[in-house]
Design a protein around this motif. Structure first.
Motif, mmCIF file in Angstrom:
data_model
loop_
_atom_site.group_PDB
_atom_site.id
_atom_site.type_symbol
_atom_site.label_atom_id
_atom_site.label_comp_id
_atom_site.label_asym_id
_atom_site.label_seq_id
_atom_site.Cartn_x
_atom_site.Cartn_y
_atom_site.Cartn_z
ATOM 1 N N GLY A 136 8.171 -3.112 9.836
ATOM 2 C CA GLY A 136 7.310 -1.990 10.220
ATOM 3 C C GLY A 136 8.148 -0.768 10.548
ATOM 4 N N ALA A 147 2.056 1.838 8.945
ATOM 5 C CA ALA A 147 0.750 1.173 8.991
ATOM 6 C C ALA A 147 0.921 -0.296 9.389
ATOM 7 C CB ALA A 147 0.063 1.289 7.637
ATOM 8 N N LEU A 148 1.985 -0.920 8.892
ATOM 9 C CA LEU A 148 2.261 -2.316 9.260
ATOM 10 C C LEU A 148 2.567 -2.402 10.760
ATOM 11 C CD1 LEU A 148 2.915 -5.333 8.666
ATOM 12 C CD2 LEU A 148 5.227 -4.624 8.053
ATOM 13 N N ASN A 174 1.532 -0.391 13.115
ATOM 14 C CA ASN A 174 0.249 -0.223 13.825
ATOM 15 C C ASN A 174 -0.539 -1.532 13.806
ATOM 16 O OD1 ASN A 174 0.920 2.463 14.013
ATOM 17 N ND2 ASN A 174 -0.452 3.144 12.379
ATOM 18 N N TYR A 175 -0.523 -2.184 12.644
ATOM 19 C CA TYR A 175 -1.277 -3.438 12.455
ATOM 20 C C TYR A 175 -0.736 -4.530 13.394
ATOM 21 C CZ TYR A 175 -3.576 -7.250 9.867
ATOM 22 O OH TYR A 175 -4.342 -8.327 9.508
ATOM 23 N N LYS A 214 -1.791 -3.889 16.920
ATOM 24 C CA LYS A 214 -3.212 -4.167 17.131
ATOM 25 C C LYS A 214 -3.525 -5.676 17.112
ATOM 26 C CE LYS A 214 -7.597 -2.541 15.396
ATOM 27 N NZ LYS A 214 -8.133 -2.656 14.063
ATOM 28 N N ASN A 215 -2.819 -6.410 16.257
ATOM 29 C CA ASN A 215 -3.207 -7.817 16.025
ATOM 30 C C ASN A 215 -2.139 -8.821 16.449
ATOM 31 O OD1 ASN A 215 -5.766 -7.224 14.540
ATOM 32 N ND2 ASN A 215 -4.331 -6.171 13.184
ATOM 33 N N TYR A 266 -4.658 -12.766 9.103
ATOM 34 C CA TYR A 266 -3.677 -11.874 9.731
ATOM 35 C C TYR A 266 -2.264 -12.308 9.336
ATOM 36 C CZ TYR A 266 -7.718 -10.454 12.384
ATOM 37 O OH TYR A 266 -8.965 -9.994 12.719
ATOM 38 N N TYR A 316 -1.638 -11.512 5.690
ATOM 39 C CA TYR A 316 -1.405 -10.084 5.486
ATOM 40 C C TYR A 316 0.045 -9.694 5.844
ATOM 41 C CZ TYR A 316 -1.661 -5.036 5.881
ATOM 42 O OH TYR A 316 -1.394 -3.696 5.735
ATOM 43 N N VAL A 317 0.512 -10.128 7.024
ATOM 44 C CA VAL A 317 1.856 -9.680 7.416
ATOM 45 C C VAL A 317 2.948 -10.320 6.548
ATOM 46 C CG1 VAL A 317 1.414 -8.913 9.786
ATOM 47 C CG2 VAL A 317 2.021 -11.282 9.393
ATOM 48 N N LYS A 357 2.850 -8.371 3.308
ATOM 49 C CA LYS A 357 3.380 -7.008 3.471
ATOM 50 C C LYS A 357 4.911 -7.028 3.557
ATOM 51 C CE LYS A 357 1.106 -3.390 3.301
ATOM 52 N NZ LYS A 357 1.636 -2.287 2.519
#
Ligand SMILES: NC(=O)c1ccc[n+]([C@@H]2O[C@H](COP(=O)([O-])OP(=O)(O)OC[C@H]3O[C@@H](n4cnc5c(N)ncnc54)[C@H](O)[C@@H]3O)[C@@H](O)[C@H]2O)c1
Length: 363
Positions: free
Chosen positions: A190, A196-197, A199-200, A203-204, A215, A218-219, A222
């Protein structure tokens, strides 16, 4: 399921990410790679939690499968293990070059990949990473190596796998400490490339730590994508682009070295502290804003990672960092954040600043 193609001409391959995908190995890997005697390299722990599923999938396609267990932990990245693996290869593949499957964390991947790169001047290998760190980082990009007692990864090469299969269901048995270890590298991606990663993750965070389905997928996707794009631009670490993946690692290697690779600071924990120290250095040089410095430090802390070194001898840390840097290039070079999502390399940092940052970081 997600698929990333890592484009390197003839050495291109797919990275596949998903839950319970190992059963589909025959669809994910070219038949020409699985059509040969296969040596699965793993360790006892991983064999217990993932070996059966892999074996079942390979038997289902009638593959000729052999196995080799290596010791657990960094100990396996040795000449002794390398020698045992290559001897085993010579027994099973007398006429045809065999294929290696590396089933395990970064340790298994590195030693198995190194054996693949050198046995009969190179045989195919597949990475099936089973730790979070290995899925987002070590299994991708073809850096393979073993250690010398002088330092880690001193004997190695660049040798790309034929496929990387990240079955996320394997992570369920991973101890929490290892998940947090991997998270340090995820946060790194990130900071170096993707706001954006970052931020993600902010948040998560809890859902990622709990390995919650989409989730996690996604990571991992990414981070693997970021690594793939960087490797495509600098396969052999020669243009200065791949070095951004080392963000936090210059300090981390010095910390690991000063603590003699003890459990006091694991690799992930050292990388976490290293990222905070590099951010502090960037802030001191006026490159990074105080807001972004705080965001980085806070996320590292919230992830359950340390933000400072345990009390250490500053002389040892300075010696270790000098060795690492001068050994490679003759001058020191640090990857520093300019803002969340972007880093740059800065050379010739004054020794006094390195020492100050170490001291502010707990030394
Ligand atoms: N080649 C590269 O580009 C690269 C990049 C980063 C790190 N590395 C290397 O990776 C290594 C670290 O890798 P790592 O963090 O994966 O450590 P590791 O391979 O030692 O694995 C950590 C622990 O988890 C266990 N384990 C693995 N999978 C498991 C599972 N599914 N369930 C339960 N336990 C499991 C292992 O047996 C081990 O005890 C280092 O040697 C480092 O140098 C290489």
């Amino acid at each position: 399921m997600k698929k990333i193609k890592l484009n390197l001409g003839k050495r291109s391959y797919n990275i596949v990410i998903g839950h319970h995908i190992i059963k589909d190995i025959a669809k994910l890997v070219s038949p020409s790679v699985l059509n040969k005697p296969i040596l699965v390299i793993t360790n006892k722990k991983v064999a217990r939690v993932a070996g059966g599923k892999l074996l079942k999938a390979l038997k289902a396609i009638g593959a000729e499968v052999h196995g080799k267990e290596v010791p657990d932990s960094e100990r396996a990245k040795s000449f002794a293990t390398y020698s045992k693996i290559t001897t085993e290869l010579s027994r099973i593949g007398k006429k045809i070059k065999p294929t290696i499957i590396a089933l395990g964390g970064g340790v298994v991947g590195d030693v198995a990949g190194f054996a693949a790169s050198t046995y009969r001047r190179g045989i195919p290998y597949i990475q099936i990473p089973t730790t979070l760190l290995a899925q987002v980082d070590s299994s991708i990009g073809g850096k393979v190596a073993i250690d010398l007692k002088e330092a880690k990864n001193l004997v190695g090469s660049f040798y790309q796998p034929r496929a990387v299969i990240c079955d996320l269901s394997f992570l369920k048995t991973l101890p929490r400490k290892e998940i947090i270890n991997g998270l340090a590298e995820i946060i790194k991606y990130g900071i170096i490339r993707d706001k954006a990663l970052f931020n993600y993750i902010e948040k998560n965070l809890q859902k990622i730590l709990n390995l919650s389905g989409k989730y996690l997928e996604y990571v991992v996707w990414k981070c693997a994508s970021i690594k793939a794009r960087v490797v495509e631009k600098d396969e052999f670490d020669s243009t200065g682009i791949r070095v951004i993946l080392n963000f936090g690692h210059t300090f981390a290697h010095a910390i690991e070295n000063a603590f003699k690779y003890s459990k006091k600071h694991t690799h992930g924990e050292s990388v976490a502290v290293g990222m905070v120290l590099a951010s502090d250095m960037a802030f001191d040089l006026g490159i990074l804003s105080s807001e972004d410095f705080e965001r980085i430090r806070n996320l590292v802390k919230r992830a359950g990672l340390p933000t400072a070194i345990q009390k250490a001898d500053i002389g040892k840390l300075m010696k270790a960092i000098e060795y690492d840097k001068k050994f490679l290039s003759g001058t020191n070079r640090f990857v520093l954040p300019r803002r969340v999502g972007r880093v740059e390399t800065v050379e010739d940092i004054p020794e006094i600043l390195i020492e100050t940052v170490f001291k502010r970081g707990g030394a």
